[in-house]
Design a protein around this motif. Structure first.
Motif, mmCIF file in Angstrom:
data_model
loop_
_atom_site.group_PDB
_atom_site.id
_atom_site.type_symbol
_atom_site.label_atom_id
_atom_site.label_comp_id
_atom_site.label_asym_id
_atom_site.label_seq_id
_atom_site.Cartn_x
_atom_site.Cartn_y
_atom_site.Cartn_z
ATOM 1 N N LYS A 141 -16.513 -3.434 -1.769
ATOM 2 C CA LYS A 141 -15.647 -2.850 -0.744
ATOM 3 C C LYS A 141 -16.442 -1.854 0.102
ATOM 4 O O LYS A 141 -17.041 -0.926 -0.430
ATOM 5 C CB LYS A 141 -14.452 -2.149 -1.390
ATOM 6 N N LEU A 142 -16.433 -2.073 1.415
ATOM 7 C CA LEU A 142 -17.180 -1.211 2.331
ATOM 8 C C LEU A 142 -16.270 -0.264 3.102
ATOM 9 O O LEU A 142 -16.571 0.916 3.242
ATOM 10 C CB LEU A 142 -17.985 -2.068 3.310
ATOM 11 N N LEU A 143 -15.178 -0.787 3.627
ATOM 12 C CA LEU A 143 -14.216 0.015 4.384
ATOM 13 C C LEU A 143 -12.799 -0.393 4.000
ATOM 14 O O LEU A 143 -12.548 -1.555 3.676
ATOM 15 C CB LEU A 143 -14.378 -0.193 5.893
ATOM 16 N N THR A 144 -11.896 0.572 4.059
ATOM 17 C CA THR A 144 -10.476 0.280 3.896
ATOM 18 C C THR A 144 -9.758 0.707 5.164
ATOM 19 O O THR A 144 -9.900 1.849 5.608
ATOM 20 C CB THR A 144 -9.878 1.026 2.688
ATOM 21 N N LEU A 145 -9.017 -0.227 5.758
ATOM 22 C CA LEU A 145 -8.263 0.030 6.984
ATOM 23 C C LEU A 145 -6.775 -0.087 6.699
ATOM 24 O O LEU A 145 -6.362 -0.741 5.740
ATOM 25 C CB LEU A 145 -8.642 -0.980 8.076
ATOM 26 N N THR A 192 -6.386 2.174 11.370
ATOM 27 C CA THR A 192 -7.050 3.445 11.096
ATOM 28 C C THR A 192 -7.908 3.301 9.845
ATOM 29 O O THR A 192 -7.506 2.630 8.888
ATOM 30 C CB THR A 192 -6.009 4.560 10.873
ATOM 31 N N VAL A 193 -9.078 3.923 9.855
ATOM 32 C CA VAL A 193 -9.972 3.878 8.698
ATOM 33 C C VAL A 193 -9.455 4.850 7.638
ATOM 34 O O VAL A 193 -9.371 6.054 7.871
ATOM 35 C CB VAL A 193 -11.416 4.257 9.094
ATOM 36 N N LEU A 194 -9.111 4.320 6.472
ATOM 37 C CA LEU A 194 -8.654 5.165 5.374
ATOM 38 C C LEU A 194 -9.803 5.590 4.466
ATOM 39 O O LEU A 194 -9.801 6.700 3.940
ATOM 40 C CB LEU A 194 -7.605 4.430 4.533
ATOM 41 N N ALA A 195 -10.772 4.696 4.266
ATOM 42 C CA ALA A 195 -11.871 5.009 3.345
ATOM 43 C C ALA A 195 -13.161 4.359 3.822
ATOM 44 O O ALA A 195 -13.175 3.187 4.195
ATOM 45 C CB ALA A 195 -11.535 4.535 1.932
ATOM 46 N N ARG A 196 -14.229 5.147 3.832
ATOM 47 C CA ARG A 196 -15.590 4.651 4.082
ATOM 48 C C ARG A 196 -16.322 4.773 2.757
ATOM 49 O O ARG A 196 -16.608 5.873 2.289
ATOM 50 C CB ARG A 196 -16.247 5.485 5.176
ATOM 51 N N ALA A 205 2.306 0.678 4.303
ATOM 52 C CA ALA A 205 1.570 0.155 5.449
ATOM 53 C C ALA A 205 0.721 -1.023 4.998
ATOM 54 O O ALA A 205 0.451 -1.193 3.808
ATOM 55 C CB ALA A 205 0.680 1.245 6.052
ATOM 56 N N THR A 206 0.296 -1.829 5.956
ATOM 57 C CA THR A 206 -0.573 -2.966 5.657
ATOM 58 C C THR A 206 -2.008 -2.478 5.501
ATOM 59 O O THR A 206 -2.563 -1.861 6.406
ATOM 60 C CB THR A 206 -0.509 -4.007 6.788
ATOM 61 N N GLU A 207 -2.600 -2.741 4.349
ATOM 62 C CA GLU A 207 -3.969 -2.304 4.061
ATOM 63 C C GLU A 207 -4.919 -3.495 4.058
ATOM 64 O O GLU A 207 -4.582 -4.572 3.567
ATOM 65 C CB GLU A 207 -4.018 -1.601 2.708
ATOM 66 N N VAL A 208 -6.112 -3.293 4.627
ATOM 67 C CA VAL A 208 -7.142 -4.331 4.667
ATOM 68 C C VAL A 208 -8.445 -3.737 4.151
ATOM 69 O O VAL A 208 -8.855 -2.659 4.587
ATOM 70 C CB VAL A 208 -7.353 -4.865 6.101
ATOM 71 N N LEU A 227 0.858 -1.198 0.000
ATOM 72 C CA LEU A 227 0.000 0.000 0.000
ATOM 73 C C LEU A 227 0.883 1.234 0.000
ATOM 74 O O LEU A 227 1.820 1.335 0.771
ATOM 75 C CB LEU A 227 -0.885 0.006 1.250
ATOM 76 N N LEU A 228 0.571 2.178 -0.851
ATOM 77 C CA LEU A 228 1.255 3.466 -0.853
ATOM 78 C C LEU A 228 0.245 4.539 -0.491
ATOM 79 O O LEU A 228 -0.758 4.713 -1.172
ATOM 80 C CB LEU A 228 1.860 3.759 -2.226
ATOM 81 N N VAL A 229 0.494 5.255 0.592
ATOM 82 C CA VAL A 229 -0.399 6.306 1.053
ATOM 83 C C VAL A 229 0.329 7.633 0.945
ATOM 84 O O VAL A 229 1.413 7.790 1.502
ATOM 85 C CB VAL A 229 -0.819 6.072 2.523
#
Length: 202
Positions: free
Chosen positions: A134-138, A117-121, A25-28, A1-3
């Motif tokens: 996809k509902l949430l990205t953490l 941490t929530v990145l995207a809702r 970072a690790t993205e889920v 993941l690149l943020v």
């Protein structure tokens, strides 16, 4: 993941300056196992979550009704089996149906698999959700590594071990402490996907 992130390094004599970089970072991504309407989404972008915390609840009205019927049928089959009035096969079918419907109802609550941490809702209550949506990205932002591109003229102000502050727009822009692990001896061109502070605010 690149943020994409901004990094500010506070120097006690020369003030503060910021440069853009990327964070690994690790993205889920959370998706439902079943199709249903979204009943509630408990978090917003930038909020921190704990492993096991319920983040999303699905309506699942049909599943809950089916599970209730299966539970009553199992109770009746169990009573008949103990009385010798029904064969083992019928009892096993009722038990398997009860367990299957109960499992599916448990899928109506989506928990966080990580501390993060929530990145995207990506969806709101009332919308329809299906497997694969996809509902949430953490992201787990603890112990991440950042790659920051600094002009050569500023390198004299930096040294390994110096403290830095990271500002992540995707995580609410709250400052996070870090340290410079290393400075590469060979110069590199700044990648095109990394914007300067001025470019991001245009």
């Amino acid at each position: 993941l690149l943020v994409l992130a901004f990094f500010g390094w506070r120097h006690f004599h020369n003030g503060e300056f910021r440069y853009a970089g990327t964070v690994e970072a690790t993205e889920v991504t959370l998706s439902p196992r079943i199709s249903s309407t979204l009943s509630s989404v408990a978090v917003r972008e930038g909020e921190e979550v704990e492993k096991g915390q319920v983040l999303i609840e699905l309506g699942c009205e049909d599943l809950r009704l089916d599970a209730g019927i299966a539970q009553r049928e199992f109770a009746r089959a169990e009573s008949l089996y103990k009385a010798g009035a029904t064969p083992l096969e019928a009892f096993d079918r009722a038990r398997n149906r009860r367990d299957d419907t109960a499992l599916k109802v448990s899928w109506c609550r989506i928990e966080s698999p990580i501390d993060g941490t929530v990145l995207a809702r990506l969806h709101e209550p009332g919308e329809w959700a299906a497997p694969g949506v996809k509902l949430l990205t953490l992201a787990d932002l603890g112990g991440v590594y950042a790659f920051v591109y600094v002009p050569q003229s500023e390198l004299y102000r930096l040294k390994p071990g110096a403290e830095v502050l990271a500002f992540l727009p995707e995580a609410g822009d709250a400052p996070r402490k870090g340290r410079i692990a290393s400075i590469r001896a060979q110069a590199e061109f700044t990648p095109k996907n990394v914007q300067t502070r001025e470019e991001r605010t245009r």
